[in-house]
Design an enzyme around this catalytic site. Structure first.
Site, mmCIF file in Angstrom:
data_model
loop_
_atom_site.group_PDB
_atom_site.id
_atom_site.type_symbol
_atom_site.label_atom_id
_atom_site.label_comp_id
_atom_site.label_asym_id
_atom_site.label_seq_id
_atom_site.Cartn_x
_atom_site.Cartn_y
_atom_site.Cartn_z
ATOM 1 N N TYR A 27 24.149 69.338 3.634
ATOM 2 C CA TYR A 27 23.688 69.942 2.383
ATOM 3 C C TYR A 27 24.741 70.850 1.800
ATOM 4 O O TYR A 27 25.732 71.188 2.461
ATOM 5 C CB TYR A 27 22.370 70.698 2.606
ATOM 6 C CG TYR A 27 22.490 72.033 3.325
ATOM 7 C CD1 TYR A 27 22.753 72.105 4.691
ATOM 8 C CD2 TYR A 27 22.339 73.239 2.638
ATOM 9 C CE1 TYR A 27 22.850 73.327 5.344
ATOM 10 C CE2 TYR A 27 22.428 74.460 3.280
ATOM 11 C CZ TYR A 27 22.685 74.504 4.631
ATOM 12 O OH TYR A 27 22.789 75.715 5.273
ATOM 13 N N LYS A 63 28.287 71.294 7.578
ATOM 14 C CA LYS A 63 27.098 71.949 6.991
ATOM 15 C C LYS A 63 25.879 71.045 7.127
ATOM 16 O O LYS A 63 25.453 70.400 6.166
ATOM 17 C CB LYS A 63 27.377 72.324 5.533
ATOM 18 C CG LYS A 63 26.416 73.377 4.981
ATOM 19 C CD LYS A 63 26.965 73.991 3.718
ATOM 20 C CE LYS A 63 25.974 74.905 3.012
ATOM 21 N NZ LYS A 63 25.594 76.076 3.778
ATOM 22 N N GLU A 118 29.511 84.452 12.901
ATOM 23 C CA GLU A 118 29.157 84.639 11.485
ATOM 24 C C GLU A 118 27.712 85.109 11.430
ATOM 25 O O GLU A 118 27.069 85.315 12.452
ATOM 26 C CB GLU A 118 29.371 83.334 10.702
ATOM 27 C CG GLU A 118 28.621 82.156 11.260
ATOM 28 C CD GLU A 118 28.981 80.820 10.602
ATOM 29 O OE1 GLU A 118 29.393 80.810 9.432
ATOM 30 O OE2 GLU A 118 28.806 79.782 11.270
ATOM 31 N N LEU A 157 31.149 78.040 9.739
ATOM 32 C CA LEU A 157 31.211 77.224 8.523
ATOM 33 C C LEU A 157 32.384 77.718 7.667
ATOM 34 O O LEU A 157 32.545 78.930 7.488
ATOM 35 C CB LEU A 157 29.906 77.370 7.733
ATOM 36 C CG LEU A 157 29.832 76.430 6.535
ATOM 37 C CD1 LEU A 157 29.491 75.019 6.991
ATOM 38 C CD2 LEU A 157 28.825 76.917 5.514
#
Ligand code: PDD
Length: 287
Positions: free
Chosen positions: A33, A147, A179, A204
């Site tokens: 996505y 992702k 993260e 990411l």
């Protein structure tokens, strides 16, 4: 809410948009996505999101049902059809429907979905107060650079953060922050150096992160791409997160310890202002 959503070549009222129970996105989280922010009807940082989408697809041997121009047109069309002024566009591509099997067909027909969410992305009250985060172990899979829609652990971690009175979690692996649950994590040292974890399979490759690093360097700010520990973050002079819909958002408390003076810091505010000014001036206009 009565949105017009896009599903495999058709525009539908949201209540009429239905995906098969055999869709591999549903059964195997076999889908990728992107989330693109919209301000004043314009797409923010679209080129970066489009490029990362192609990378995610390639890494999973998923095929893209449309070419780059058609994908960009869909983004413009969905903004227009929903009269979206501010918010986001969510795009998902799954491997499509097939009888449940761990083995997938190389020629599966992908499912492509786009929908909008109206949201005040500029006027976020957390810009003024900052957010509180807690650190939690990073228990996601080892290819976080792709992702995918495997978002159960980030969702559980965010719920745990909420339970602890915070707004988000910073995830920790081998003693270092990876993260946030749905954003990249950054700190600013006492000397004014922006520290952010280098790209790898552990995080990411945030589109907002890339722009912020570029803008910081262009503004003459020292940037170090290296991992940092929760201890270093708690003692930093500023901390912030970046993501498509948060831009740069201050983190003012980590594990109950105030960061710096406990207020949003000037460098975070500057990065946010620079990002919005720069990306709005380069936004994809609605055609
Ligand atoms: N999340 N890291 C993770 C794990 C993310 O899920 C995201 C984005 C980011 C920031 O990437 P970008 O700057 O390209 O938005 C980093 C999106 C917005 C989401 O899941 O809603």
């Amino acid at each position: 809410m009565n949105r017009i959503v896009y599903l495999d070549g058709t525009w539908l009222e949201e209540a009429d948009a239905k995906v098969s129970v055999f869709d591999r996105g549903f059964l195997f989280a076999d889908a990728v996505y992107e989330v693109t922010a919209v301000i004043g009807g314009k797409l923010i940082d679209y080129a970066g999101h489009a490029a990362r989408l192609q990378r995610s697809l390639r890494e999973l041997a998923l095929s893209c049902p449309l070419g780059p121009d058609a994908l960009l047109s869909l983004h413009h069309d969905i903004v227009a059809r929903n009269a979206l002024d501010e918010g986001l566009i969510y795009l998902q591509i799954s491997r499509g429907a097939a009888d449940r099997d761990f083995i997938f067909s190389e020629t599966a027909k992908p499912t492509l979905v786009l929908f909008t969410q109206a949201k005040a992305v500029l006027d976020n009250p957390y810009n003024v107060t900052g957010i509180k985060v807690v650190t939690l172990p990073d228990q996601r899979w080892a290819r976080r650079d792709i992702k995918t829609v495997q978002l159960l652990y980030p969702s559980m971690a965010k719920m745990e953060a909420l339970r602890q009175g915070a707004q988000d979690a910073w995830l920790v692996e081998d003693g270092f922050v990876t993260e946030a649950t749905s954003a990249n994590a950054h700190i600013v040292t006492a000397e004014g150096t922006l520290v952010t974890r280098p790209l790898s399979h552990a995080i990411l490759p945030g589109i907002t992160r890339a722009t912020i690093v570029e803008l910081a360097r262009a503004a003459g700010m020292p940037v170090e791409e290296r991992a940092f520990t929760p201890d270093e973050a708690r003692q930093a002079s500023e901390a912030f997160i970046t993501s498509a819909t948060n831009f740069a958002l201050p983190v003012t408390m980590i594990d109950g310890v105030p960061v710096g003076n406990g207020k949003p810091g000037p460098i975070t505010e500057r990065m946010r202002a620079l990002y919005i000014a720069e990306r709005l001036s380069h936004a994809e206009p609605v055609t």
